[in-house]
Design a protein around this motif. Sequence first.
Motif, PDB file in Angstrom:
ATOM      1  N   THR A   1       0.821  -1.210  -0.164  1.00 48.97           N
ATOM      2  CA  THR A   1       0.063   0.113   0.054  1.00 48.97           C
ATOM      3  C   THR A   1       0.819   1.166  -0.152  1.00 48.97           C
ATOM      4  O   THR A   1       2.159   1.024   0.185  1.00 48.97           O
ATOM      5  CB  THR A   1      -0.751  -0.049   1.282  1.00 48.97           C
ATOM      6  OG1 THR A   1      -0.104   0.157   2.437  1.00 48.97           O
ATOM      7  CG2 THR A   1      -1.815  -1.058   1.439  1.00 48.97           C
TER       8      THR A   1
ATOM      9  N   TRP B   1      -1.593  -2.477  10.589  1.00 48.05           N
ATOM     10  CA  TRP B   1      -2.025  -1.774   9.321  1.00 48.05           C
ATOM     11  C   TRP B   1      -2.325  -2.889   8.151  1.00 48.05           C
ATOM     12  O   TRP B   1      -3.436  -2.635   7.664  1.00 48.05           O
ATOM     13  CB  TRP B   1      -0.968  -0.611   8.809  1.00 48.05           C
ATOM     14  CG  TRP B   1      -1.399   0.029   7.645  1.00 48.05           C
ATOM     15  CD1 TRP B   1      -1.055   0.179   6.375  1.00 48.05           C
ATOM     16  CD2 TRP B   1      -2.588   0.777   7.648  1.00 48.05           C
ATOM     17  NE1 TRP B   1      -1.800   0.718   5.646  1.00 48.05           N
ATOM     18  CE2 TRP B   1      -3.246   1.218   6.206  1.00 48.05           C
ATOM     19  CE3 TRP B   1      -3.965   0.925   8.347  1.00 48.05           C
ATOM     20  CZ2 TRP B   1      -4.047   2.033   5.855  1.00 48.05           C
ATOM     21  CZ3 TRP B   1      -4.852   1.798   8.031  1.00 48.05           C
ATOM     22  CH2 TRP B   1      -5.078   2.252   6.551  1.00 48.05           C
ATOM     23  N   LYS B   2      -1.379  -3.830   8.092  1.00 46.42           N
ATOM     24  CA  LYS B   2      -1.652  -4.593   6.943  1.00 46.42           C
ATOM     25  C   LYS B   2      -3.000  -5.545   7.422  1.00 46.42           C
ATOM     26  O   LYS B   2      -3.993  -5.662   6.451  1.00 46.42           O
ATOM     27  CB  LYS B   2      -0.511  -5.845   6.748  1.00 46.42           C
ATOM     28  CG  LYS B   2      -0.833  -6.642   5.563  1.00 46.42           C
ATOM     29  CD  LYS B   2       0.367  -7.619   5.652  1.00 46.42           C
ATOM     30  CE  LYS B   2       0.242  -8.628   4.389  1.00 46.42           C
ATOM     31  NZ  LYS B   2       1.318  -9.339   4.445  1.00 46.42           N
TER      32      LYS B   2
ATOM     33  N   ALA C   1      -9.342  -0.093   5.668  1.00 44.53           N
ATOM     34  CA  ALA C   1      -8.586   0.847   5.314  1.00 44.53           C
ATOM     35  C   ALA C   1      -9.368   2.309   5.324  1.00 44.53           C
ATOM     36  O   ALA C   1      -8.483   3.308   5.676  1.00 44.53           O
ATOM     37  CB  ALA C   1      -7.939   0.789   4.141  1.00 44.53           C
ATOM     38  N   ASN C   2     -10.550   2.606   5.272  1.00 47.40           N
ATOM     39  CA  ASN C   2     -11.163   3.889   4.960  1.00 47.40           C
ATOM     40  C   ASN C   2     -11.673   4.285   6.351  1.00 47.40           C
ATOM     41  O   ASN C   2     -12.490   5.417   6.428  1.00 47.40           O
ATOM     42  CB  ASN C   2     -11.893   3.975   4.022  1.00 47.40           C
ATOM     43  CG  ASN C   2     -11.496   3.882   2.589  1.00 47.40           C
ATOM     44  OD1 ASN C   2     -10.387   4.631   2.317  1.00 47.40           O
ATOM     45  ND2 ASN C   2     -11.900   3.071   1.644  1.00 47.40           N
TER      46      ASN C   2
ATOM     47  N   MET D   1      -2.432   5.493   8.833  1.00 41.03           N
ATOM     48  CA  MET D   1      -3.515   5.472   8.039  1.00 41.03           C
ATOM     49  C   MET D   1      -3.511   7.072   7.382  1.00 41.03           C
ATOM     50  O   MET D   1      -3.988   6.923   6.093  1.00 41.03           O
ATOM     51  CB  MET D   1      -4.635   5.541   9.192  1.00 41.03           C
ATOM     52  CG  MET D   1      -6.373   5.929   8.731  1.00 41.03           C
ATOM     53  SD  MET D   1      -7.386   5.566   9.653  1.00 41.03           S
ATOM     54  CE  MET D   1      -7.709   3.766   9.035  1.00 41.03           C
TER      55      MET D   1
ATOM     56  N   SER E   1      -6.182  -3.222   6.996  1.00 43.87           N
ATOM     57  CA  SER E   1      -6.505  -3.190   5.581  1.00 43.87           C
ATOM     58  C   SER E   1      -6.973  -4.556   4.997  1.00 43.87           C
ATOM     59  O   SER E   1      -8.226  -4.249   4.176  1.00 43.87           O
ATOM     60  CB  SER E   1      -5.223  -2.624   4.799  1.00 43.87           C
ATOM     61  OG  SER E   1      -4.753  -1.497   5.238  1.00 43.87           O
TER      62      SER E   1
ATOM     63  N   ASN F   1      -1.696   6.993   3.905  1.00 45.18           N
ATOM     64  CA  ASN F   1      -2.331   6.501   2.968  1.00 45.18           C
ATOM     65  C   ASN F   1      -2.948   7.460   1.977  1.00 45.18           C
ATOM     66  O   ASN F   1      -3.384   7.082   1.084  1.00 45.18           O
ATOM     67  CB  ASN F   1      -3.551   5.539   3.391  1.00 45.18           C
ATOM     68  CG  ASN F   1      -3.786   4.458   2.488  1.00 45.18           C
ATOM     69  OD1 ASN F   1      -3.018   4.190   1.746  1.00 45.18           O
ATOM     70  ND2 ASN F   1      -5.088   3.809   2.580  1.00 45.18           N
TER      71      ASN F   1
END
Length: 400
Positions: free
Chosen positions: A2, A161-162, A170-171, A124, A165, A127
């Motif tokens: 990402t 985080w992986k 993720a959002n 985050m 996501s 991103n």
Amino acid sequence: MTHSELIFSNNLVNEFKTCTQLQYNGKLNIKSSKGSQWTFYYRLGRIVWATGGTHPFRRWRRQMAQNCPQIDVDKLQLRLQDVAIDYWDYRILEIFHKKQKIQREQIQSIAENTIAELLFDLAMQGNFASISCNRSQEVILEAPISFTSAEMSVKHMQDSWKIWSEAGLANFSPDLAPVLRRPEQLQQIVSPSVYKNFVNLINGKLTLRDLAVKMKQSVLPLTRSLLPYILKGIIELVEIPDMPLVVMEGNNKPITAQPKKSIAPLVACVDDSPQVCKMLEDIITSNGLRFIKIQDAVQALPTLIQDKPDLIFLDLIMPVASGYEICTQLRRISAFANTPVIILTGSDGLLDRVRAKVVGSTDFITKPVVPDKVISIVRKYLPTASISIDKSQPNLEVCK
């Protein structure tokens, strides 16, 4: 990989490594183009504390509830000067430790969790926004109680985080609060006991992180369990304010301590061209405004809904979804009914202008993007923003 992982592997990880190798003493200040700020305090090359983020008071309350349940933070008699410094939370822990109210192990746990949470938030934001950092030795914590390995913390963040996501989250920031929007629909698909729990807990007053602590579970499975209801519109995730501590003024009058917060307007750019996004970012941020870039048209709506920018630059021609389609959908959302939407296009045809107006756009800018055009538009539609053309900014042109 990402975008956030790229940022960390190429830039910030190197900065964290440099601080470790230099056995650095001082602050590592990190800032995003969206206006968020984080500070990591180093001592002899290891992180001893971290501050910043969206909800510093809520975060401290959670950590105290989890690690020091014997202390009621709402009954603390704090002075205004106690929370006036950036690392007020660490200073209070120091005082508790000196008074033997908490143990070193409790502080270590709080420090590790705080650092992990802020690194996750940094990933985050990375991103969707650019990240910059600098070092400063104006503040050095002289007698740190805890030491945390930056390398291990960053590795843990990347793993977390992986997983977040890959779970389709993720959002969705864990600092958002779930609120029940369609109770009657929920009542039809869950048992009475589950419905009662939803009504009691999903009230828009607790963030996902707050809720996880209250329910004594991890924020990941909690959010994942709510995701089907979020996607159906039964539950909405909303921004809520921090929960400051009550402190005493000099006259012993109780007041509420307020966290520092940026009030600069947020400008978004939805464009699949990295060059256009970078050019706009340089123009916008150099004039004191916050900026967010969205290069994937599919992610445009969820990201805009989450961040609620004050003005949107929207590319007309993009893969999967066009600017016309995105603008049409935005205008169907009440929160964006009056948000200025500026169409970006390489064509200055009358047909494009008419169609852009029909779908609800506010104005139109033709590429190449140049600073005076952008500043003129921002000044026109964000009159409260104090901006001026930066004379040192080169008059570069970027054309898709």
